[in-house]
Motif scaffolding. Structure first.
Motif, PDB file in Angstrom:
ATOM      1  N   UNK A 176      -2.570   3.063   3.718  1.00 57.58           N
ATOM      2  CA  UNK A 176      -3.840   2.722   3.051  1.00 57.58           C
ATOM      3  C   UNK A 176      -3.334   1.590   2.062  1.00 57.58           C
ATOM      4  N   UNK A 177      -4.035   0.458   2.624  1.00 53.94           N
ATOM      5  CA  UNK A 177      -3.587  -1.030   1.930  1.00 53.94           C
ATOM      6  C   UNK A 177      -4.014  -0.967   0.374  1.00 53.94           C
ATOM      7  N   UNK A 178      -3.493  -1.756  -0.433  1.00 60.10           N
ATOM      8  CA  UNK A 178      -3.759  -1.812  -1.854  1.00 60.10           C
ATOM      9  C   UNK A 178      -5.310  -1.781  -2.020  1.00 60.10           C
ATOM     10  N   UNK A 179      -6.175  -2.526  -1.415  1.00 58.23           N
ATOM     11  CA  UNK A 179      -7.604  -2.596  -1.703  1.00 58.23           C
ATOM     12  C   UNK A 179      -8.368  -1.307  -1.730  1.00 58.23           C
ATOM     13  N   UNK A 180      -7.735  -0.520  -1.002  1.00 61.57           N
ATOM     14  CA  UNK A 180      -8.326   0.988  -0.726  1.00 61.57           C
ATOM     15  C   UNK A 180      -7.478   2.056  -1.324  1.00 61.57           C
ATOM     16  N   UNK A 181      -6.653   1.480  -2.228  1.00 60.47           N
ATOM     17  CA  UNK A 181      -5.963   2.780  -2.916  1.00 60.47           C
ATOM     18  C   UNK A 181      -6.735   3.269  -3.957  1.00 60.47           C
ATOM     19  N   UNK A 182      -7.398   2.408  -4.568  1.00 58.00           N
ATOM     20  CA  UNK A 182      -8.482   3.114  -5.646  1.00 58.00           C
ATOM     21  C   UNK A 182      -9.457   3.965  -5.129  1.00 58.00           C
ATOM     22  N   UNK A 183     -10.048   3.642  -4.270  1.00 58.71           N
ATOM     23  CA  UNK A 183     -11.011   4.528  -3.574  1.00 58.71           C
ATOM     24  C   UNK A 183     -10.439   5.635  -3.024  1.00 58.71           C
TER      25      UNK A 183
ATOM     26  N   UNK B   3      -3.916   6.712 -11.654  1.00 55.80           N
ATOM     27  CA  UNK B   3      -4.439   5.658 -10.804  1.00 55.80           C
ATOM     28  C   UNK B   3      -3.632   4.352 -11.130  1.00 55.80           C
ATOM     29  N   UNK B   4      -3.806   4.054 -12.334  1.00 53.95           N
ATOM     30  CA  UNK B   4      -3.478   2.697 -12.889  1.00 53.95           C
ATOM     31  C   UNK B   4      -1.817   2.736 -12.636  1.00 53.95           C
ATOM     32  N   UNK B   5      -1.235   3.795 -12.903  1.00 52.07           N
ATOM     33  CA  UNK B   5       0.255   3.717 -12.747  1.00 52.07           C
ATOM     34  C   UNK B   5       0.617   3.522 -11.240  1.00 52.07           C
ATOM     35  N   UNK B   6      -0.114   4.170 -10.302  1.00 56.11           N
ATOM     36  CA  UNK B   6       0.220   4.047  -8.988  1.00 56.11           C
ATOM     37  C   UNK B   6      -0.149   2.528  -8.490  1.00 56.11           C
ATOM     38  N   UNK B   7      -1.188   1.938  -8.970  1.00 50.67           N
ATOM     39  CA  UNK B   7      -1.283   0.350  -8.833  1.00 50.67           C
ATOM     40  C   UNK B   7      -0.500  -0.404  -9.186  1.00 50.67           C
ATOM     41  N   UNK B   8       0.285  -0.238 -10.119  1.00 55.18           N
ATOM     42  CA  UNK B   8       1.517  -0.806 -10.963  1.00 55.18           C
ATOM     43  C   UNK B   8       2.406  -0.699  -9.861  1.00 55.18           C
ATOM     44  N   UNK B   9       2.647   0.488  -9.568  1.00 53.24           N
ATOM     45  CA  UNK B   9       4.039   0.664  -8.562  1.00 53.24           C
ATOM     46  C   UNK B   9       3.865   0.287  -7.334  1.00 53.24           C
TER      47      UNK B   9
ATOM     48  N   UNK C 115       0.805  -1.310  -0.093  1.00 58.87           N
ATOM     49  CA  UNK C 115      -0.035  -0.055   0.153  1.00 58.87           C
ATOM     50  C   UNK C 115       0.930   1.313   0.106  1.00 58.87           C
ATOM     51  N   UNK C 116       0.429   2.379   0.610  1.00 58.56           N
ATOM     52  CA  UNK C 116       1.094   3.668   0.480  1.00 58.56           C
ATOM     53  C   UNK C 116       0.848   4.252   1.819  1.00 58.56           C
ATOM     54  N   UNK C 117       1.584   5.222   2.185  1.00 53.82           N
ATOM     55  CA  UNK C 117       1.503   6.170   3.216  1.00 53.82           C
ATOM     56  C   UNK C 117       0.891   7.505   2.864  1.00 53.82           C
ATOM     57  N   UNK C 118      -0.406   7.747   3.296  1.00 58.74           N
ATOM     58  CA  UNK C 118      -0.923   9.152   3.104  1.00 58.74           C
ATOM     59  C   UNK C 118      -0.588  10.057   4.101  1.00 58.74           C
ATOM     60  N   UNK C 119      -0.173  11.351   3.814  1.00 58.73           N
ATOM     61  CA  UNK C 119       0.330  12.408   4.604  1.00 58.73           C
ATOM     62  C   UNK C 119      -0.505  13.593   4.415  1.00 58.73           C
ATOM     63  N   UNK C 120      -1.341  14.251   5.357  1.00 63.15           N
ATOM     64  CA  UNK C 120      -1.833  15.385   5.088  1.00 63.15           C
ATOM     65  C   UNK C 120      -1.202  16.371   5.947  1.00 63.15           C
ATOM     66  N   UNK C 121      -0.641  17.469   5.570  1.00 65.64           N
ATOM     67  CA  UNK C 121      -0.104  18.319   6.132  1.00 65.64           C
ATOM     68  C   UNK C 121      -0.911  19.685   6.387  1.00 65.64           C
ATOM     69  N   UNK C 122      -1.099  20.012   7.620  1.00 67.37           N
ATOM     70  CA  UNK C 122      -1.974  21.181   7.989  1.00 67.37           C
ATOM     71  C   UNK C 122      -1.931  22.191   6.985  1.00 67.37           C
ATOM     72  N   UNK C 123      -2.667  22.795   6.309  1.00 72.23           N
ATOM     73  CA  UNK C 123      -2.907  24.049   5.495  1.00 72.23           C
ATOM     74  C   UNK C 123      -1.747  25.043   6.426  1.00 72.23           C
ATOM     75  N   UNK C 124      -2.522  25.492   7.495  1.00 72.05           N
ATOM     76  CA  UNK C 124      -1.908  26.462   8.319  1.00 72.05           C
ATOM     77  C   UNK C 124      -0.134  26.296   8.530  1.00 72.05           C
ATOM     78  N   UNK C 125       0.224  25.221   8.440  1.00 64.73           N
ATOM     79  CA  UNK C 125       1.810  25.053   8.811  1.00 64.73           C
ATOM     80  C   UNK C 125       2.567  25.371   7.455  1.00 64.73           C
ATOM     81  N   UNK C 126       2.144  25.538   6.381  1.00 58.70           N
ATOM     82  CA  UNK C 126       2.787  25.568   5.249  1.00 58.70           C
ATOM     83  C   UNK C 126       2.389  26.962   4.646  1.00 58.70           C
TER      84      UNK C 126
END
Length: 149
Positions: free
Chosen positions: A69-76, A92-98, A41-52
């Protein structure tokens, strides 16, 4: 990978690389724990807008929220981002291949979001592997508590 309309790199400076560098142990920790618990899967990081928003990035801690986010949830997850961020066709297809090809014990796939803009990074050839990031964070847990709030 960046959306076609991505202007945040130019507008906000090159803070993303600094952010990744400063937070690599935590990012690697999320990547390894996620892989062990859920598979690829992948790591999702959301940086607080106020911080930047000030456009001043330093080595000070920047507030962010992270999750794996595990692979089955990556598409959603990416469909939700695609609507908001207008990714190029085929991203999205490129990311799934990755996700299918990366080496979880050596690499991290990172979805980095700030100010409604998104970048996808493949972090590889890391000086500290994701399993080692996990070991270091667990060994020094008290130092990383601001990252887990």
């Amino acid at each position: 990978m960046r959306p076609d309309n991505s202007v945040w790199q130019g507008n906000l400076g090159d803070w993303q690389n600094e952010f990744i560098h400063v937070n690599l142990l935590v990012i690697g920790y999320y990547a390894w724990n996620g892989y062990v618990e859920s598979g690829r899967g992948m790591v999702c990081v959301d940086v607080q807008d106020a911080a930047i928003a000030s456009k001043i990035i330093s080595l000070d801690w920047i507030p962010f929220r992270a999750e794996f986010i595990a692979k089955p949830q990556v598409v959603s997850q990416m469909q939700a981002h695609k609507q908001a961020h207008k990714f190029e066709e085929g991203v999205i297809d490129q990311l799934l291949r990755l996700v299918d090809r990366y080496h979880p014990d050596e690499d991290v796939i990172l979805l980095l979001t700030a100010q409604t803009q998104t970048e996808i990074h493949l972090l590889h050839n890391l000086k500290i592997s994701p399993p080692e990031c996990d070991r270091q964070v667990r060994r020094r847990w008290h130092e990383f508590q601001p990252c887990f709030r």
